[in-house]
Design an enzyme around this catalytic site. Structure first.
Site, PDB file in Angstrom:
ATOM      1  N   ILE A  22       0.860  -1.180   0.000  1.00  0.00           N
ATOM      2  CA  ILE A  22       0.000   0.000   0.000  1.00  0.00           C
ATOM      3  C   ILE A  22       0.896   1.229   0.000  1.00  0.00           C
ATOM      4  CG2 ILE A  22      -1.692   1.292   1.356  1.00  0.00           C
ATOM      5  CD1 ILE A  22      -2.666  -1.471   2.405  1.00  0.00           C
ATOM      6  N   THR A  54      -4.461  -3.803 -10.767  1.00  0.00           N
ATOM      7  CA  THR A  54      -5.302  -4.947 -11.073  1.00  0.00           C
ATOM      8  C   THR A  54      -5.531  -5.729  -9.783  1.00  0.00           C
ATOM      9  OG1 THR A  54      -5.556  -6.932 -12.410  1.00  0.00           O
ATOM     10  CG2 THR A  54      -3.300  -6.307 -11.893  1.00  0.00           C
ATOM     11  N   HIS A  55      -6.781  -6.156  -9.597  1.00  0.00           N
ATOM     12  CA  HIS A  55      -7.186  -6.767  -8.319  1.00  0.00           C
ATOM     13  C   HIS A  55      -8.028  -8.017  -8.608  1.00  0.00           C
ATOM     14  CE1 HIS A  55      -8.291  -6.862  -4.076  1.00  0.00           C
ATOM     15  NE2 HIS A  55      -9.520  -7.142  -4.469  1.00  0.00           N
ATOM     16  N   ALA A  85      -6.238   7.230  -2.939  1.00  0.00           N
ATOM     17  CA  ALA A  85      -5.575   7.046  -1.635  1.00  0.00           C
ATOM     18  C   ALA A  85      -6.182   5.878  -0.846  1.00  0.00           C
ATOM     19  CB  ALA A  85      -5.623   8.344  -0.841  1.00  0.00           C
ATOM     20  N   ASP A  89      -7.964  -0.117  -2.965  1.00  0.00           N
ATOM     21  CA  ASP A  89      -8.888  -0.833  -3.867  1.00  0.00           C
ATOM     22  C   ASP A  89     -10.217  -0.097  -4.048  1.00  0.00           C
ATOM     23  OD1 ASP A  89      -6.969  -2.833  -4.144  1.00  0.00           O
ATOM     24  OD2 ASP A  89      -7.784  -4.039  -2.505  1.00  0.00           O
TER      25      ASP A  89
HETATM   26  C1  GRF Z   1      -2.900 -10.994  -9.359  1.00  0.00           C
HETATM   27  O1  GRF Z   1      -4.039 -11.805  -9.204  1.00  0.00           O
HETATM   28  C2  GRF Z   1      -3.110  -9.629  -8.760  1.00  0.00           C
HETATM   29  O2  GRF Z   1      -4.369  -9.105  -8.964  1.00  0.00           O
HETATM   30  C3  GRF Z   1      -2.886  -9.945  -7.305  1.00  0.00           C
HETATM   31  O3  GRF Z   1      -1.785 -10.830  -7.281  1.00  0.00           O
HETATM   32  C4  GRF Z   1      -1.736 -11.521  -8.528  1.00  0.00           C
HETATM   33  C5  GRF Z   1      -0.398 -11.222  -9.153  1.00  0.00           C
HETATM   34  O4  GRF Z   1      -0.036 -12.187 -10.088  1.00  0.00           O
HETATM   35  N1  GRF Z   1      -2.709  -8.760  -6.520  1.00  0.00           N
HETATM   36  P1  GRF Z   1       1.297 -12.026 -10.966  1.00  0.00           P
HETATM   37  O5  GRF Z   1       2.418 -11.625 -10.031  1.00  0.00           O
HETATM   38  O6  GRF Z   1       1.055 -10.988 -12.023  1.00  0.00           O
HETATM   39  O7  GRF Z   1       1.527 -13.386 -11.545  1.00  0.00           O
END
Ligand code: GRF
Length: 197
Positions: A90, A106-107, A140, A143
């Site tokens: 974070i 990306t989450h 800030a 997610d």
């Molecule tokens: C992804 O699912 C991302 O969203 C999460 O951890 C994973 C990372 O995978 N925070 P990688 O390191 O890109 O293989």
């Protein structure tokens, strides 16, 4: 579109961007890959001949100093966008502000459901039948930024946390590449319009 990509782990999302770049599917320039610890993601960047930098949290007595050091390291590459692609730290509000509107994350869940570091486990424990991945702008709050793209992934009855996360990641990689392609087209598309005015 100049990208700095931040990673912490296996870097398969980073690899998907590199592969798309090599195939000509996305018009971006990965100017550097940064990490908070030595990881496979950094090795993937090195193998692709991309500049790397490492800013380990453990090297700084105060988290504030780590944030400022990371901020400088990223700013050094003058990126149009900063991509948190499996970056498991974070960052503080000052860093987010420095690159306001230009950091994307990306989450592995359909936000706003299941924010945080254990999104896949939390979704499974809740018993959802559909989860997925989200590409969003970083603000800030963790997610919580505006959603740019999402993909749904069904949960199967025999899933473990690992098998579900692997299926989410397969979908997530395509989602991230498509989101970057769309963002890069926007950058390119905007230029002639600005010139006319
Ligand atoms: C992804 O699912 C991302 O969203 C999460 O951890 C994973 C990372 O995978 N925070 P990688 O390191 O890109 O293989």
């Amino acid at each position: 579109m100049r990208l700095v990509v931040m990673v912490s782990g296996s870097g398969t999302n980073l690899q998907a961007i590199i592969d798309a770049l090599h195939k000509g599917d996305v018009d971006v320039d990965i100017v550097a890959v940064g990490a908070d610890k030595p990881c496979v993601g950094l090795e993937r960047a090195e193998a692709a001949g991309i500049d790397t930098f490492l800013v380990p949290l453990a090297n700084y007595p105060e988290r504030e100093q780590w944030n400022r050091s990371l901020e400088r390291a990223i700013a050094n590459y003058n990126p149009d966008r900063v991509v948190f692609a499996g970056f498991m730290r974070i960052v503080d509000a000052q860093l987010v502000e420095r690159f306001a509107g230009r950091i994307i994350n990306t989450h592995p869940s359909l936000l706003p459901s299941f924010p945080g570091a254990h999104a896949v486990r939390d979704a499974m424990n809740f018993g959802v039948k559909v989860t997925g991945a989200t590409v969003h702008e970083v603000v800030a709050d963790v997610d919580a930024g505006p959603i740019l793209a999402q993909v749904a992934v069904p949960v199967q009855s025999e899933d473990t946390e690992e098998s579900l996360h692997e299926r989410i990641k397969s979908a997530e990689r395509g989602l991230l590449v498509n989101a970057l392609a769309a963002l890069s087209r926007e950058v390119n598309f905007d230029l002639p319009i600005e010139e006319q005015s």
